[in-house]
Write a protein that holds these residues in place. Structure first.
Motif, PDB file in Angstrom:
ATOM      1  N   ASN A 149       0.828  -1.205   0.000  1.00  0.00           N
ATOM      2  CA  ASN A 149       0.000   0.000   0.000  1.00  0.00           C
ATOM      3  C   ASN A 149       0.864   1.257   0.000  1.00  0.00           C
ATOM      4  O   ASN A 149       0.577   2.216  -0.715  1.00  0.00           O
ATOM      5  CB  ASN A 149      -0.953   0.008   1.198  1.00  0.00           C
ATOM      6  CG  ASN A 149      -2.126  -0.924   1.013  1.00  0.00           C
ATOM      7  OD1 ASN A 149      -2.545  -1.206  -0.109  1.00  0.00           O
ATOM      8  ND2 ASN A 149      -2.663  -1.402   2.112  1.00  0.00           N
ATOM      9  N   THR A 173       2.278   2.058  -3.372  1.00  0.00           N
ATOM     10  CA  THR A 173       1.342   2.656  -4.329  1.00  0.00           C
ATOM     11  C   THR A 173       1.224   4.173  -4.145  1.00  0.00           C
ATOM     12  O   THR A 173       0.752   4.863  -5.037  1.00  0.00           O
ATOM     13  CB  THR A 173      -0.073   2.037  -4.232  1.00  0.00           C
ATOM     14  OG1 THR A 173      -0.636   2.346  -2.961  1.00  0.00           O
ATOM     15  CG2 THR A 173      -0.044   0.543  -4.469  1.00  0.00           C
ATOM     16  N   PHE A 200       4.693   6.113  -8.977  1.00  0.00           N
ATOM     17  CA  PHE A 200       4.371   4.684  -8.956  1.00  0.00           C
ATOM     18  C   PHE A 200       3.499   4.286 -10.139  1.00  0.00           C
ATOM     19  O   PHE A 200       3.737   3.269 -10.785  1.00  0.00           O
ATOM     20  CB  PHE A 200       3.667   4.303  -7.649  1.00  0.00           C
ATOM     21  CG  PHE A 200       3.123   2.889  -7.658  1.00  0.00           C
ATOM     22  CD1 PHE A 200       3.962   1.821  -7.453  1.00  0.00           C
ATOM     23  CD2 PHE A 200       1.780   2.647  -7.904  1.00  0.00           C
ATOM     24  CE1 PHE A 200       3.473   0.522  -7.480  1.00  0.00           C
ATOM     25  CE2 PHE A 200       1.286   1.353  -7.933  1.00  0.00           C
ATOM     26  CZ  PHE A 200       2.137   0.291  -7.726  1.00  0.00           C
ATOM     27  N   TRP A 201       2.510   5.088 -10.432  1.00  0.00           N
ATOM     28  CA  TRP A 201       1.550   4.749 -11.473  1.00  0.00           C
ATOM     29  C   TRP A 201       2.078   5.024 -12.881  1.00  0.00           C
ATOM     30  O   TRP A 201       1.416   4.725 -13.865  1.00  0.00           O
ATOM     31  CB  TRP A 201       0.228   5.474 -11.242  1.00  0.00           C
ATOM     32  CG  TRP A 201      -0.383   5.042  -9.934  1.00  0.00           C
ATOM     33  CD1 TRP A 201      -0.357   5.714  -8.756  1.00  0.00           C
ATOM     34  CD2 TRP A 201      -1.046   3.817  -9.668  1.00  0.00           C
ATOM     35  NE1 TRP A 201      -0.977   4.991  -7.772  1.00  0.00           N
ATOM     36  CE2 TRP A 201      -1.416   3.814  -8.303  1.00  0.00           C
ATOM     37  CE3 TRP A 201      -1.382   2.705 -10.454  1.00  0.00           C
ATOM     38  CZ2 TRP A 201      -2.097   2.754  -7.713  1.00  0.00           C
ATOM     39  CZ3 TRP A 201      -2.072   1.652  -9.847  1.00  0.00           C
ATOM     40  CH2 TRP A 201      -2.411   1.680  -8.505  1.00  0.00           C
ATOM     41  N   ASP A 202       3.291   5.562 -12.974  1.00  0.00           N
ATOM     42  CA  ASP A 202       3.882   5.832 -14.292  1.00  0.00           C
ATOM     43  C   ASP A 202       4.212   4.545 -15.047  1.00  0.00           C
ATOM     44  O   ASP A 202       4.173   4.507 -16.266  1.00  0.00           O
ATOM     45  CB  ASP A 202       5.159   6.676 -14.147  1.00  0.00           C
ATOM     46  CG  ASP A 202       4.870   8.071 -13.613  1.00  0.00           C
ATOM     47  OD1 ASP A 202       3.689   8.475 -13.617  1.00  0.00           O
ATOM     48  OD2 ASP A 202       5.825   8.735 -13.180  1.00  0.00           O
ATOM     49  N   ASP A 203       4.555   3.501 -14.307  1.00  0.00           N
ATOM     50  CA  ASP A 203       4.869   2.209 -14.917  1.00  0.00           C
ATOM     51  C   ASP A 203       3.640   1.309 -14.733  1.00  0.00           C
ATOM     52  O   ASP A 203       3.481   0.650 -13.700  1.00  0.00           O
ATOM     53  CB  ASP A 203       6.102   1.594 -14.249  1.00  0.00           C
ATOM     54  CG  ASP A 203       6.555   0.294 -14.891  1.00  0.00           C
ATOM     55  OD1 ASP A 203       5.759  -0.329 -15.635  1.00  0.00           O
ATOM     56  OD2 ASP A 203       7.704  -0.113 -14.640  1.00  0.00           O
ATOM     57  N   ALA A 204       2.783   1.304 -15.752  1.00  0.00           N
ATOM     58  CA  ALA A 204       1.490   0.607 -15.637  1.00  0.00           C
ATOM     59  C   ALA A 204       1.646  -0.888 -15.368  1.00  0.00           C
ATOM     60  O   ALA A 204       0.905  -1.454 -14.560  1.00  0.00           O
ATOM     61  CB  ALA A 204       0.671   0.828 -16.905  1.00  0.00           C
ATOM     62  N   LYS A 205       2.605  -1.533 -16.019  1.00  0.00           N
ATOM     63  CA  LYS A 205       2.770  -2.984 -15.807  1.00  0.00           C
ATOM     64  C   LYS A 205       3.209  -3.287 -14.384  1.00  0.00           C
ATOM     65  O   LYS A 205       2.689  -4.213 -13.755  1.00  0.00           O
ATOM     66  CB  LYS A 205       3.782  -3.551 -16.803  1.00  0.00           C
ATOM     67  CG  LYS A 205       3.239  -3.727 -18.191  1.00  0.00           C
ATOM     68  CD  LYS A 205       4.224  -4.466 -19.069  1.00  0.00           C
ATOM     69  CE  LYS A 205       3.615  -4.667 -20.449  1.00  0.00           C
ATOM     70  NZ  LYS A 205       4.460  -5.486 -21.300  1.00  0.00           N
ATOM     71  N   LYS A 206       4.157  -2.508 -13.895  1.00  0.00           N
ATOM     72  CA  LYS A 206       4.631  -2.711 -12.525  1.00  0.00           C
ATOM     73  C   LYS A 206       3.508  -2.434 -11.523  1.00  0.00           C
ATOM     74  O   LYS A 206       3.312  -3.188 -10.566  1.00  0.00           O
ATOM     75  CB  LYS A 206       5.828  -1.808 -12.247  1.00  0.00           C
ATOM     76  CG  LYS A 206       6.422  -1.977 -10.880  1.00  0.00           C
ATOM     77  CD  LYS A 206       7.627  -1.061 -10.693  1.00  0.00           C
ATOM     78  CE  LYS A 206       8.167  -1.163  -9.277  1.00  0.00           C
ATOM     79  NZ  LYS A 206       9.284  -0.225  -9.070  1.00  0.00           N
ATOM     80  N   ALA A 207       2.770  -1.357 -11.758  1.00  0.00           N
ATOM     81  CA  ALA A 207       1.668  -1.006 -10.866  1.00  0.00           C
ATOM     82  C   ALA A 207       0.603  -2.102 -10.865  1.00  0.00           C
ATOM     83  O   ALA A 207       0.088  -2.483  -9.817  1.00  0.00           O
ATOM     84  CB  ALA A 207       1.058   0.326 -11.292  1.00  0.00           C
ATOM     85  N   GLN A 208       0.313  -2.623 -12.047  1.00  0.00           N
ATOM     86  CA  GLN A 208      -0.705  -3.672 -12.151  1.00  0.00           C
ATOM     87  C   GLN A 208      -0.248  -4.946 -11.435  1.00  0.00           C
ATOM     88  O   GLN A 208      -1.033  -5.585 -10.732  1.00  0.00           O
ATOM     89  CB  GLN A 208      -1.000  -3.961 -13.616  1.00  0.00           C
ATOM     90  CG  GLN A 208      -2.162  -4.896 -13.836  1.00  0.00           C
ATOM     91  CD  GLN A 208      -2.451  -5.103 -15.306  1.00  0.00           C
ATOM     92  OE1 GLN A 208      -1.543  -5.136 -16.129  1.00  0.00           O
ATOM     93  NE2 GLN A 208      -3.721  -5.239 -15.639  1.00  0.00           N
ATOM     94  N   THR A 257      -0.506  -4.348  -7.629  1.00  0.00           N
ATOM     95  CA  THR A 257      -1.885  -4.335  -7.130  1.00  0.00           C
ATOM     96  C   THR A 257      -2.518  -5.729  -7.197  1.00  0.00           C
ATOM     97  O   THR A 257      -3.320  -6.078  -6.337  1.00  0.00           O
ATOM     98  CB  THR A 257      -2.758  -3.304  -7.871  1.00  0.00           C
ATOM     99  OG1 THR A 257      -2.708  -3.540  -9.272  1.00  0.00           O
ATOM    100  CG2 THR A 257      -2.305  -1.893  -7.576  1.00  0.00           C
TER     101      THR A 257
END
Length: 85
Positions: free
Chosen positions: A36, A39, A44-52, A55
């Protein structure tokens, strides 16, 4: 029959406690907290694959913890209902 039901719930509760040790729920909760926090990091959310991926991992851990806690609560509720009945 009531005593048999109590014994079954007690046995189930002991098994759940043993499983809780195997799953190491406090460790899983700390890991969820850590994920958490990640995130919330800037970018953090700039790298969509890593963020996905993160999560998804967090969701899986949460499902494990929540499922186990629900089972514990259901067993405890069952024991209370038996005592009332």
């Amino acid at each position: 029959e009531l005593a048999e039901s109590r014994e079954k719930l007690d046995t189930l509760q002991r098994r759940l406690m043993a499983l809780g040790g195997i799953f190491d729920l406090p460790k899983l909760k700390r890991e969820i907290d850590s994920l958490n926090e990640q995130t919330l990091a800037p970018g953090f959310w700039d790298d969509a694959k890593k963020a996905q991926a993160l999560t998804r991992k967090r969701s899986g851990l949460e499902a494990t913890v929540n499922g186990f806690e629900k089972l514990e609560k259901d067993v405890e509720d069952g024991k209370v209902l038996l005592e009332l009945g």
